[in-house]
Design a protein around this motif. Structure first.
Motif, PDB file in Angstrom:
ATOM      1  N   SER A 180     -39.083  53.530  25.452  1.00  8.37           N
ATOM      2  CA  SER A 180     -39.976  52.724  26.238  1.00  8.37           C
ATOM      3  C   SER A 180     -39.512  52.660  27.641  1.00  8.37           C
ATOM      4  O   SER A 180     -38.626  53.046  27.993  1.00  8.37           O
ATOM      5  CB  SER A 180     -40.368  51.467  25.814  1.00  8.37           C
ATOM      6  N   GLY A 185     -37.588  44.630  28.855  1.00  5.61           N
ATOM      7  CA  GLY A 185     -38.066  44.177  27.651  1.00  5.61           C
ATOM      8  C   GLY A 185     -39.468  43.432  27.736  1.00  5.61           C
ATOM      9  O   GLY A 185     -39.684  42.312  27.049  1.00  5.61           O
ATOM     10  N   LEU A 186     -40.382  44.029  28.388  1.00  2.00           N
ATOM     11  CA  LEU A 186     -41.801  43.446  28.484  1.00  2.00           C
ATOM     12  C   LEU A 186     -42.422  43.434  27.248  1.00  2.00           C
ATOM     13  O   LEU A 186     -42.405  44.348  26.389  1.00  2.00           O
ATOM     14  CB  LEU A 186     -42.562  44.542  29.647  1.00  2.00           C
ATOM     15  N   ALA A 187     -43.079  42.345  26.777  1.00  2.00           N
ATOM     16  CA  ALA A 187     -43.682  42.203  25.520  1.00  2.00           C
ATOM     17  C   ALA A 187     -44.716  43.295  25.278  1.00  2.00           C
ATOM     18  O   ALA A 187     -45.125  43.705  24.063  1.00  2.00           O
ATOM     19  CB  ALA A 187     -44.414  40.881  25.640  1.00  2.00           C
ATOM     20  N   GLN A 188     -45.487  43.759  26.406  1.00  2.00           N
ATOM     21  CA  GLN A 188     -46.590  44.756  26.155  1.00  2.00           C
ATOM     22  C   GLN A 188     -46.165  46.059  26.360  1.00  2.00           C
ATOM     23  O   GLN A 188     -46.828  46.927  26.021  1.00  2.00           O
ATOM     24  CB  GLN A 188     -47.588  44.557  27.436  1.00  2.00           C
ATOM     25  N   GLU A 189     -44.937  46.475  26.284  1.00  2.00           N
ATOM     26  CA  GLU A 189     -44.215  47.651  26.406  1.00  2.00           C
ATOM     27  C   GLU A 189     -44.739  48.294  25.027  1.00  2.00           C
ATOM     28  O   GLU A 189     -44.238  47.991  24.213  1.00  2.00           O
ATOM     29  CB  GLU A 189     -43.154  47.658  26.721  1.00  2.00           C
ATOM     30  N   THR A 190     -45.154  49.723  25.203  1.00  2.00           N
ATOM     31  CA  THR A 190     -45.072  50.356  23.853  1.00  2.00           C
ATOM     32  C   THR A 190     -44.048  51.292  23.686  1.00  2.00           C
ATOM     33  O   THR A 190     -43.382  51.841  24.701  1.00  2.00           O
ATOM     34  CB  THR A 190     -46.557  51.370  24.028  1.00  2.00           C
ATOM     35  N   GLN A 191     -43.500  51.506  22.363  1.00  2.00           N
ATOM     36  CA  GLN A 191     -42.679  52.339  22.128  1.00  2.00           C
ATOM     37  C   GLN A 191     -43.023  53.555  21.433  1.00  2.00           C
ATOM     38  O   GLN A 191     -44.082  53.714  20.811  1.00  2.00           O
ATOM     39  CB  GLN A 191     -41.606  51.676  21.089  1.00  2.00           C
TER      40      GLN A 191
END
Lengths: 117, 114
Positions: free
Chosen positions: A95, A100-106
């Motif tokens: 990512s 460590g953003l909550a909205q980050e896509t893996q």
């Protein structure tokens, strides 16, 4: 844009042997993850790197598994010695940021299928 | 404990019919929810995510998901199924705190019949 690359795609070894998997994340992605996916289950996080530092390895069996991410780019996961129960697909994901953003896509690679005999 | 459940191991649907793949979650704080799809011998492909805002989230390949806070659900839907949608679908929840750690459900196999 190239995706997450993994090699090898398949590996068959005997128990007590060692094995290593390689991952190259999407260019510019700061965070890299290794997951283990046992047949019939969802992926389980083994270890997470931000740049070249480990931020979570709570579920990594440290007596036999090790991982490194030198220079904060590609990574290797090693198993030594392997056990029968290590048979699984090992997925690498990455990512973008290191916050460590909550909205980050893996984004996931194709995985390495390991069979331990 | 924070977790995600996919109550159906397999869903069967006829091509052209609507499909629903169920997911329920248990988290503390605001949930961040994801759907991924896995085709044979392939890695997971991202479909869609809910972070905040509109409860109906639209994603790739015509899929959408509806976030329902009162029922703690995040069901995946598609108005008209295709045979090519046949795959393994995973729901995931991001844990509060930590570093973007995802917990995955066990997966639901979708079979679309011609």
């Amino acid at each position: 844009e190239a995706g997450v690359a993994q090699s090898p795609r398949y590996k068959i070894i005997e128990k007590r042997q060692s094995v290593a998997f390689w991952c190259n994340p999407i260019s510019g992605h700061a965070t890299l993850y290794w997951y283990q996916q046992i047949l019939g289950q969802g992926p389980k996080l083994l270890i997470q790197f931000q740049n070249n530092g480990v931020v979570d390895d709570s579920q990594l069996p440290k007596d036999r598994f090790s991982a490194e991410r030198l220079k904060g780019v590609d990574s290797t996961l090693k198993i030594q010695p392997a056990k029968l129960e290590d048979s699984a697909v090992y997925l690498c994901a990455s990512s973008l940021s290191n916050s460590g953003l909550a909205q980050e896509t893996q984004y996931f690679g194709p995985g390495t299928r390991l069979l331990v005999l | 404990a924070q977790s995600v459940a996919q109550p159906e191991d397999q869903v069967n649907v006829a091509e052209g019919n609507p499909l629903t793949v169920k997911c329920t979650y248990s988290v503390s704080g605001n949930p961040y929810l994801f759907w991924y799809v896995q085709y044979p011998n392939r890695g997971l492909q991202f479909l869609l995510k809910y972070i905040t805002g509109d409860n109906l989230v639209k994603g790739s390949y015509g899929f959408e998901a509806e976030f329902n806070k009162s029922q703690t659900s995040f069901h995946l839907k598609k108005p008209s199924a295709l045979v090519s949608d046949s795959a393994l679908y995973f729901c995931a929840v991001r844990l509060s705190g930590g570093y973007n750690k995802l917990i995955f459900g066990a997966g639901t196999r979708l079979a679309v019949h011609p």
